[in-house]
Motif scaffolding. Structure first.
Motif, mmCIF file in Angstrom:
data_model
loop_
_atom_site.group_PDB
_atom_site.id
_atom_site.type_symbol
_atom_site.label_atom_id
_atom_site.label_comp_id
_atom_site.label_asym_id
_atom_site.label_seq_id
_atom_site.Cartn_x
_atom_site.Cartn_y
_atom_site.Cartn_z
ATOM 1 N N ASN A 22 0.925 -1.144 -0.252
ATOM 2 C CA ASN A 22 -0.057 -0.162 -0.009
ATOM 3 C C ASN A 22 0.782 1.373 -0.146
ATOM 4 O O ASN A 22 0.738 2.047 -0.702
ATOM 5 N N THR A 23 1.889 1.195 0.962
ATOM 6 C CA THR A 23 2.711 2.423 1.017
ATOM 7 C C THR A 23 3.363 2.827 -0.293
ATOM 8 O O THR A 23 3.757 3.824 -0.688
ATOM 9 N N ASN A 32 -6.359 -8.580 0.088
ATOM 10 C CA ASN A 32 -5.463 -8.559 -1.187
ATOM 11 C C ASN A 32 -5.204 -7.034 -1.420
ATOM 12 O O ASN A 32 -5.554 -6.158 -1.953
ATOM 13 N N MET A 33 -3.650 -6.820 -0.709
ATOM 14 C CA MET A 33 -3.141 -5.392 -0.848
ATOM 15 C C MET A 33 -2.077 -5.454 -2.073
ATOM 16 O O MET A 33 -1.880 -4.328 -2.623
ATOM 17 N N ARG A 34 -1.748 -6.341 -2.588
ATOM 18 C CA ARG A 34 -0.711 -6.629 -3.506
ATOM 19 C C ARG A 34 -1.139 -6.261 -4.945
ATOM 20 O O ARG A 34 -0.654 -5.192 -5.581
ATOM 21 N N SER A 84 -2.108 -2.321 -5.457
ATOM 22 C CA SER A 84 -0.800 -1.643 -5.368
ATOM 23 C C SER A 84 -0.136 -1.683 -6.761
ATOM 24 O O SER A 84 0.450 -0.756 -7.285
ATOM 25 N N ILE A 85 -0.067 -2.937 -7.186
ATOM 26 C CA ILE A 85 0.615 -3.104 -8.696
ATOM 27 C C ILE A 85 -0.124 -1.977 -9.765
ATOM 28 O O ILE A 85 0.499 -1.664 -10.644
ATOM 29 N N VAL A 86 -1.594 -2.199 -9.728
ATOM 30 C CA VAL A 86 -2.298 -1.429 -10.503
ATOM 31 C C VAL A 86 -2.041 0.021 -10.421
ATOM 32 O O VAL A 86 -1.824 0.779 -11.300
ATOM 33 N N MET A 131 -4.763 1.849 5.860
ATOM 34 C CA MET A 131 -5.709 0.969 4.723
ATOM 35 C C MET A 131 -5.442 -0.594 5.017
ATOM 36 O O MET A 131 -6.086 -1.550 4.871
ATOM 37 N N ALA A 132 -4.099 -0.847 5.409
ATOM 38 C CA ALA A 132 -3.993 -2.125 5.654
ATOM 39 C C ALA A 132 -4.393 -2.501 7.081
ATOM 40 O O ALA A 132 -4.977 -3.691 7.513
ATOM 41 N N ALA A 133 -4.727 -1.559 8.181
ATOM 42 C CA ALA A 133 -5.504 -1.669 9.321
ATOM 43 C C ALA A 133 -7.034 -2.016 9.061
ATOM 44 O O ALA A 133 -7.587 -2.902 9.825
#
Length: 487
Positions: free
Chosen positions: A59-60, A198-200, A203-205, A333-335
């Motif tokens: 995310n960061t 799913n954070m990955r 983030s990629i997009v 947003m991960a929290a």
């Protein structure tokens, strides 16, 4: 509950006893049902700090990439002159507002609702919520487009824009906000995916979209190679192209690239209860960024009275806050899904530990940045301008507000965590931002009406408002009981 709502091979876990001991089946009368959870879900079972770190990093990184876009765009526009730079400073608060509303507030409402559905084991509801989220994002995006394409000049004038600066801001804003619906959809769909844990992929997009925006915006703005020089229009078009491509990528992924969130193929009849589940968090959460943006608008209007050099310098310094927000947002947003799934699974104590852990992480990271700009502000301001007068204002702003960055980040992550906790946990953190807004409005009014409205005093007011926000948010979370919803 239908076991088809669980991932392949997953089973509904029996109620857990103290210290996570699973009770053996018994022929005795069943106790009151506990929320069904997804077994083996690291967001519910794994240690908090490493799990939160693993989720926060992509995310960061993606959000820092968005900061690089802002840096690149400010670099392009800085090469076009002081007037375009000042015009961008007038539009920037509304760009920030759009991101905070669509990604931080309503987006967190979407992630919260979907993650709570997953935490309770109801994946079918999560899929239906995703469709309703897209409808909300598209509708609000159209409204945002209409407001700022038609009435943008009114807002820029209210901030002190006049003459050439106002004309440049109006033209740039009309083109940029014509694509607002694309931004809202992009952030809404990214929040849907984050709600599943799913954070990955988001983030990629978003990193790819940021790269496209930097390249297309730079080529069009500066007229590189055979391309004519379009100036600020080219910067705006770069944003529109990037967001359109990101939207297509998210739609393709949700329809064909995964099976965790199976969207209904035959369409969904929109219903108020599903909208309400999102809006009970998202709509209330929107009050906070509105107040944050109003605080920024008040500051921008006050600084605009000091002239174009002061406004341009403040705009450069303010962009560093755009770097702070992605770091805090990345953790926050991960929290949200970690807190949401824990609350949906009846683990309120774990949800609170996630909140305080994430807030401490943000405070440390942002505190380091605050120390760096306190000592070497020119490392940031020198990127964007060679004007001594503009750089002096930017350096003064950074040296003044840098000490407040840590508590500001601490409060932001607690705010996001409260969104993940769901309805009934938001009012305190929203009121904390209200306290900041009132502090800015009253303090700014007093400075201006007593003849003390210098850049130095206004920037001290900005620092104090950060401290008020962080402290008030921490107190609000401490005093608000967190209870998992009854089922």
């Amino acid at each position: 509950m239908n076991t088809q709502a669980l991932p392949s091979g997953a089973q509904v876990a029996p109620p857990a006893g103290p210290a996570g001991v699973v009770a053996e089946p018994s022929a005795a009368p069943a106790a009151p049902a506990q929320p069904a959870t997804l077994s083996g879900n690291p967001l519910l079972d794994a240690p908090i700090f490493p799990t939160l770190t693993r989720l926060a990093i992509p995310n960061t990184v993606a959000l820092v990439m968005a900061v690089l876009v802002a840096i690149a765009e400010t670099f392009y526009v800085g090469r076009l002159g002081t007037v375009p730079l000042a015009a961008m400073a007038l539009v920037f608060p509304f760009v920030m507002l759009m991101g905070m509303l669509s990604n931080g507030a309503m987006g967190s409402g979407v992630s919260s609702a979907i993650s709570r559905a997953f935490g309770s084991g109801d994946r079918e509801k999560a899929a239906v919520l995703a469709v309703h989220a897209a409808a909300i994002g598209g509708g609000l995006g159209l409204i945002y487009t209409l407001v700022f394409v038609v009435g943008g000049a009114t807002f820029y004038r209210a901030l002190g824009g006049t003459g050439e600066v106002l004309a440049a801001a109006t033209h740039y804003g009309q083109i940029l906000f014509a694509g607002a619906v694309l931004v809202w959809l992009c952030n809404t769909l990214a929040s849907v995916v984050r709600g599943t844990g799913n954070m990955r992929l988001p983030s990629i997009v978003l990193m790819a979209a940021s790269a496209v925006q930097i390249v297309v915006g730079g080529v069009l703005a500066l007229g590189l190679g055979p391309v004519p020089r379009w100036g600020m229009t080219g910067v705006a078009i770069g944003n529109i192209v990037a967001m359109a491509l990101a939207d297509l990528a998210f739609v393709a992924y949700l329809l064909w690239g995964q099976d965790k969130l199976r969207l209904p193929r035959g369409g969904v009849r929109l219903s108020w209860p599903m909208f309400r589940d999102i809006l009970r968090v998202g709509a209330i959460a929107c009050l906070s960024p509105l107040q944050t943006s109003l605080s920024a608008l008040l500051f921008t209007g006050m600084v605009a009275r000091l002239g174009p050099d002061a406004l341009a310098g403040y705009g450069i310094g303010q962009r560093l806050e755009f770097l702070l927000i992605p770091i805090a947002f990345g953790i926050g947003m991960a929290a949200v899904p970690m807190v949401g799934m824990a609350m949906g699974a009846g683990q309120a104590a774990r949800a609170r530990r996630v909140a305080w852990t994430g807030a401490a992480m943000a405070a440390v990271l942002l505190g380091v940045i605050g120390v760096l700009v306190l000592i070497w502000p020119h490392l940031w301001s020198g990127i964007f301008t060679q004007s001594g007068a503009v750089q002096a204002v930017a350096n003064q702003y950074l040296r003044t507000v840098g000490p407040g960055f840590a508590l500001f980040g601490f409060g932001l992550v607690l705010y996001f965590s409260s969104l993940g906790a769901g309805p009934g946990h938001l009012m305190g953190v929203v009121l904390a931002n209200t306290a900041r807004l009132v502090f800015v409005a009253v303090g700014g009014w007093w400075l201006l009406h007593t003849g003390r409205g210098s850049a130095e005093n206004l920037f001290v007011l900005a620092l104090a408002s950060m401290l008020v926000f962080g402290a008030a948010t921490a107190v609000a979370v401490k005093l608000t009981p967190w209870r998992s919803p009854k089922r």
